[in-house]
Design an enzyme around this catalytic site. Sequence first.
Site, mmCIF file in Angstrom:
data_model
loop_
_atom_site.group_PDB
_atom_site.id
_atom_site.type_symbol
_atom_site.label_atom_id
_atom_site.label_comp_id
_atom_site.label_asym_id
_atom_site.label_seq_id
_atom_site.Cartn_x
_atom_site.Cartn_y
_atom_site.Cartn_z
ATOM 1 N N SER A 55 0.841 -1.203 0.000
ATOM 2 C CA SER A 55 0.000 0.000 0.000
ATOM 3 C C SER A 55 0.875 1.252 0.000
ATOM 4 O O SER A 55 1.697 1.416 -0.900
ATOM 5 C CB SER A 55 -0.980 -0.055 1.171
ATOM 6 O OG SER A 55 -1.986 0.917 1.052
ATOM 7 N N HIS A 100 -7.549 -5.686 -0.521
ATOM 8 C CA HIS A 100 -6.359 -4.839 -0.413
ATOM 9 C C HIS A 100 -5.331 -5.410 0.562
ATOM 10 O O HIS A 100 -4.139 -5.422 0.278
ATOM 11 C CB HIS A 100 -6.804 -3.445 0.030
ATOM 12 C CG HIS A 100 -5.711 -2.438 0.144
ATOM 13 N ND1 HIS A 100 -5.108 -1.850 -0.957
ATOM 14 C CD2 HIS A 100 -5.106 -1.881 1.236
ATOM 15 C CE1 HIS A 100 -4.188 -0.993 -0.554
ATOM 16 N NE2 HIS A 100 -4.159 -0.997 0.766
ATOM 17 N N ASP A 159 -9.201 -5.614 -4.786
ATOM 18 C CA ASP A 159 -8.735 -4.421 -4.086
ATOM 19 C C ASP A 159 -9.710 -3.272 -4.328
ATOM 20 O O ASP A 159 -9.865 -2.790 -5.445
ATOM 21 C CB ASP A 159 -7.343 -4.039 -4.589
ATOM 22 C CG ASP A 159 -6.639 -3.035 -3.688
ATOM 23 O OD1 ASP A 159 -7.326 -2.298 -2.972
ATOM 24 O OD2 ASP A 159 -5.399 -3.014 -3.721
#
Length: 271
Positions: free
Chosen positions: A97, A247, A220
């Site tokens: 991320s 995610h 995601d």
Amino acid sequence: MPRVGMQISGGHADIEYGVTGSGPALVLVHGTGSHSEAWDQQVEALKGKFTVVTPDLSGSGGTVDHGGPLTLGDLVAEVLAVADHAGLDTFHLAGHSLGGVVALRLAAEHPRRVRSVVSHAGWAYTDQRMTADFRYSLNLLRTDAESGTSLVSQMFPLATLGPRYWAATDEASHEKLVQQIAENPQPGTARQFEVGLTVDLRPLLGRISAPALVFASAHDRVCGADQQQLLRDGIPGASYAEIETGHNALAEDPQGFAAVLGSFLTQHAGV
């Protein structure tokens, strides 16, 4: 755990990091609202082949700083300072991320240091949908702080976990997870979301010369397929892999995540 002191844009920071294992150096960078322990299962899987270094970025874990606004450049500098302090001339690099964004920028700006780079659930630039998403998260954080609610801990699983999680959980297990999130907040989550609002790697992606893996999550809802395609198109020669999670693949399918990450790293580290 070792620490390194440094100056970032707002003042002083003491960056805490873990180091374990033996072999070629590997630095793992966590995402927003997380900390270095998010990588524990990956560290366990990789420490037999790699010396694994796991920094806590400002706002997370044992790292202590000035408490003010951060920049993406600050976070890149923190990872580089940890690598220097740990004696790593060159290293493999992976991030999840926001950590993936940090890893890609570091690889673009310091190509001689990075032997390979993996971005899982990273993104090329913060588009309008992501801006709205991050601002909504910031509003929830403010509401929780002012009213004592637990909106963020309820929102995080909805936003970051995919069908694999929801098919396997029940109400009691899910509530237990929400409670665990509520009981372990990272103090700088809002500051990290603010960094996320500023991201635009598009001018830098073409400068990445290390072997790169764009590692996506098929479900995601935070950094979708359009962002992964921008990374694939922008990074010269980038490889691509996908995992059937939301995610937060680190939590949803840690074994599957370790298999993909380990395969790419082993190929490029020759171990």
